[in-house]
Design a protein around this motif. Structure first.
Motif, PDB file in Angstrom:
ATOM      1  N   ILE A 178       4.183   5.941  -5.274  1.00  0.00           N
ATOM      2  CA  ILE A 178       4.252   6.070  -6.729  1.00  0.00           C
ATOM      3  C   ILE A 178       3.238   7.091  -7.222  1.00  0.00           C
ATOM      4  N   LEU A 179       2.014   7.015  -6.713  1.00  0.00           N
ATOM      5  CA  LEU A 179       0.994   7.976  -7.126  1.00  0.00           C
ATOM      6  C   LEU A 179       1.404   9.398  -6.773  1.00  0.00           C
ATOM      7  N   CYS A 223       0.834  -1.207   0.000  1.00  0.00           N
ATOM      8  CA  CYS A 223       0.000   0.000   0.000  1.00  0.00           C
ATOM      9  C   CYS A 223       0.868   1.257   0.000  1.00  0.00           C
ATOM     10  N   GLU A 224       1.889   1.275   0.845  1.00  0.00           N
ATOM     11  CA  GLU A 224       2.757   2.451   0.936  1.00  0.00           C
ATOM     12  C   GLU A 224       3.475   2.710  -0.379  1.00  0.00           C
ATOM     13  N   GLN A 283       4.431  10.550  -6.325  1.00  0.00           N
ATOM     14  CA  GLN A 283       5.567  10.956  -7.148  1.00  0.00           C
ATOM     15  C   GLN A 283       5.126  11.289  -8.571  1.00  0.00           C
ATOM     16  N   GLU A 284       4.304  10.461  -9.153  1.00  0.00           N
ATOM     17  CA  GLU A 284       3.901  10.658 -10.544  1.00  0.00           C
ATOM     18  C   GLU A 284       2.886  11.783 -10.717  1.00  0.00           C
ATOM     19  N   LEU A 285       2.032  11.985  -9.733  1.00  0.00           N
ATOM     20  CA  LEU A 285       0.950  12.944  -9.900  1.00  0.00           C
ATOM     21  C   LEU A 285       1.169  14.282  -9.193  1.00  0.00           C
ATOM     22  N   LEU A 286       1.799  14.268  -8.046  1.00  0.00           N
ATOM     23  CA  LEU A 286       1.835  15.478  -7.242  1.00  0.00           C
ATOM     24  C   LEU A 286       3.191  16.169  -7.173  1.00  0.00           C
TER      25      LEU A 286
END
Length: 70
Positions: A52-53, A46-47, A55-58
C-alpha cells in the motif's frame, strides 16, 4: 505536531539484521519488531502494508536517486 514512526514491523529476513539498518533504527529511536516465527499470516500483514505504501507513495514518480526520493 512532529510525529515519527515508533516501530518497524518485519519478518525474519536477513536484510533486517544488517548493521546499517540496525544503526539507522537506533539513531532514529525506532524499535524493531519481528513477526512471529512460523506465523505466515503476520508476514501477509507486513507485505500488504508495504504494498500500500509503495502504491500510494512511489507509483506516481520515478525516483532518480535517494535525494529525489526523499
Amino acid at each position: 505536531m512532529d510525529q515519527h514512526q515508533k516501530y518497524l514491523i518485519h519478518d525474519n529476513d536477513s536484510i533486517f539484521t544488517s548493521r546499517e539498518l540496525q544503526n539507522f533504527l537506533a539513531n532514529t529511536n525506532i524499535k524493531s519488531k519481528k513477526t512471529g516465527f512460523k506465523c505466515p499470516w503476520q508476514n501477509g500483514t507486513c507485505e500488504r502494508t508495504i504494498g500500500i505504501l509503495r502504491q500510494e507513495l512511489l507509483n506516481h514518480i520515478i525516483p532518480i536517486n535517494e535525494k529525489h526520493l526523499k
